[in-house]
Design a protein around this motif. Structure first.
Motif, PDB file in Angstrom:
ATOM      1  N   GLU A  14       0.853  -1.189   0.000  1.00  0.00           N
ATOM      2  CA  GLU A  14       0.000   0.000   0.000  1.00  0.00           C
ATOM      3  C   GLU A  14       0.890   1.242   0.000  1.00  0.00           C
ATOM      4  O   GLU A  14       1.228   1.777   1.054  1.00  0.00           O
ATOM      5  CB  GLU A  14      -0.912   0.002   1.233  1.00  0.00           C
ATOM      6  CG  GLU A  14      -1.916  -1.141   1.218  1.00  0.00           C
ATOM      7  CD  GLU A  14      -2.816  -1.107   2.430  1.00  0.00           C
ATOM      8  OE1 GLU A  14      -2.929  -0.039   3.060  1.00  0.00           O
ATOM      9  OE2 GLU A  14      -3.383  -2.147   2.752  1.00  0.00           O
ATOM     10  N   PRO A  15       1.286   1.721  -1.173  1.00  0.00           N
ATOM     11  CA  PRO A  15       2.162   2.902  -1.216  1.00  0.00           C
ATOM     12  C   PRO A  15       1.401   4.157  -0.796  1.00  0.00           C
ATOM     13  O   PRO A  15       0.190   4.275  -0.992  1.00  0.00           O
ATOM     14  CB  PRO A  15       2.579   2.980  -2.679  1.00  0.00           C
ATOM     15  CG  PRO A  15       1.509   2.275  -3.420  1.00  0.00           C
ATOM     16  CD  PRO A  15       0.981   1.225  -2.506  1.00  0.00           C
ATOM     17  N   SER A  16       2.141   5.086  -0.235  1.00  0.00           N
ATOM     18  CA  SER A  16       1.541   6.368   0.153  1.00  0.00           C
ATOM     19  C   SER A  16       1.344   7.236  -1.082  1.00  0.00           C
ATOM     20  O   SER A  16       1.837   6.926  -2.173  1.00  0.00           O
ATOM     21  CB  SER A  16       2.446   7.085   1.164  1.00  0.00           C
ATOM     22  OG  SER A  16       3.653   7.459   0.534  1.00  0.00           O
ATOM     23  N   ALA A  21       3.268   9.495  -6.240  1.00  0.00           N
ATOM     24  CA  ALA A  21       3.607  10.701  -6.985  1.00  0.00           C
ATOM     25  C   ALA A  21       5.042  10.643  -7.485  1.00  0.00           C
ATOM     26  O   ALA A  21       5.329  10.999  -8.638  1.00  0.00           O
ATOM     27  CB  ALA A  21       3.393  11.933  -6.114  1.00  0.00           C
ATOM     28  N   ALA A  22       5.968  10.173  -6.640  1.00  0.00           N
ATOM     29  CA  ALA A  22       7.374  10.064  -7.048  1.00  0.00           C
ATOM     30  C   ALA A  22       7.531   9.062  -8.188  1.00  0.00           C
ATOM     31  O   ALA A  22       8.251   9.310  -9.162  1.00  0.00           O
ATOM     32  CB  ALA A  22       8.234   9.661  -5.862  1.00  0.00           C
ATOM     33  N   LEU A  23       6.838   7.934  -8.099  1.00  0.00           N
ATOM     34  CA  LEU A  23       6.909   6.936  -9.161  1.00  0.00           C
ATOM     35  C   LEU A  23       6.336   7.477 -10.463  1.00  0.00           C
ATOM     36  O   LEU A  23       6.885   7.256 -11.543  1.00  0.00           O
ATOM     37  CB  LEU A  23       6.164   5.673  -8.741  1.00  0.00           C
ATOM     38  CG  LEU A  23       6.134   4.550  -9.758  1.00  0.00           C
ATOM     39  CD1 LEU A  23       7.543   4.058 -10.052  1.00  0.00           C
ATOM     40  CD2 LEU A  23       5.250   3.428  -9.287  1.00  0.00           C
ATOM     41  N   THR A  24       5.250   8.198 -10.371  1.00  0.00           N
ATOM     42  CA  THR A  24       4.632   8.773 -11.570  1.00  0.00           C
ATOM     43  C   THR A  24       5.569   9.769 -12.247  1.00  0.00           C
ATOM     44  O   THR A  24       5.687   9.791 -13.472  1.00  0.00           O
ATOM     45  CB  THR A  24       3.310   9.467 -11.197  1.00  0.00           C
ATOM     46  OG1 THR A  24       2.469   8.518 -10.537  1.00  0.00           O
ATOM     47  CG2 THR A  24       2.607  10.009 -12.418  1.00  0.00           C
ATOM     48  N   VAL A  25       6.261  10.577 -11.455  1.00  0.00           N
ATOM     49  CA  VAL A  25       7.207  11.550 -12.020  1.00  0.00           C
ATOM     50  C   VAL A  25       8.345  10.833 -12.729  1.00  0.00           C
ATOM     51  O   VAL A  25       8.745  11.216 -13.836  1.00  0.00           O
ATOM     52  CB  VAL A  25       7.738  12.489 -10.906  1.00  0.00           C
ATOM     53  CG1 VAL A  25       8.924  13.296 -11.394  1.00  0.00           C
ATOM     54  CG2 VAL A  25       6.642  13.401 -10.421  1.00  0.00           C
ATOM     55  N   VAL A  26       8.866   9.771 -12.136  1.00  0.00           N
ATOM     56  CA  VAL A  26       9.980   9.038 -12.747  1.00  0.00           C
ATOM     57  C   VAL A  26       9.538   8.382 -14.052  1.00  0.00           C
ATOM     58  O   VAL A  26      10.231   8.470 -15.073  1.00  0.00           O
ATOM     59  CB  VAL A  26      10.541   7.982 -11.767  1.00  0.00           C
ATOM     60  CG1 VAL A  26      11.505   7.040 -12.458  1.00  0.00           C
ATOM     61  CG2 VAL A  26      11.213   8.665 -10.598  1.00  0.00           C
ATOM     62  N   VAL A  27       8.373   7.752 -14.046  1.00  0.00           N
ATOM     63  CA  VAL A  27       7.893   7.090 -15.257  1.00  0.00           C
ATOM     64  C   VAL A  27       7.612   8.123 -16.353  1.00  0.00           C
ATOM     65  O   VAL A  27       7.946   7.910 -17.522  1.00  0.00           O
ATOM     66  CB  VAL A  27       6.625   6.250 -14.952  1.00  0.00           C
ATOM     67  CG1 VAL A  27       5.966   5.765 -16.227  1.00  0.00           C
ATOM     68  CG2 VAL A  27       6.985   5.080 -14.054  1.00  0.00           C
TER      69      VAL A  27
END
Length: 70
Positions: A14-16, A21-27
């Motif tokens: 269950e990511p925060s 948001a950080a993963l979305t920015v990297v992708v």
């Protein structure tokens, strides 16, 4: 891929909101990569190759060896 299919899917855990948001920015950053530009060739006058040449030798034809592109 349809319009309604999610781009990312959490499979485990269950990511925060911050982690998502950080993963979305990297992708997003990786998907918009620009092609690499070729390095700009160095001109002969700014080349540092003359700094590593052997020392100049006096004698016949020495003036010719002192010039560039000898």
């Amino acid at each position: 891929m349809t319009e309604f299919e999610p781009l990312l899917r959490v499979v485990r855990g269950e990511p925060s909101a911050e982690e998502l948001a950080a993963l979305t920015v990297v992708v997003a950053a990786l998907s918009q990569r620009r092609p690499r530009r070729r390095p700009t060739p160095v001109g002969a006058w700014s080349s540092r190759a003359d700094l590593v040449r052997p020392p100049l030798q006096p004698g016949p034809g020495g003036w010719r060896a002192a010039g560039r592109f000898s």
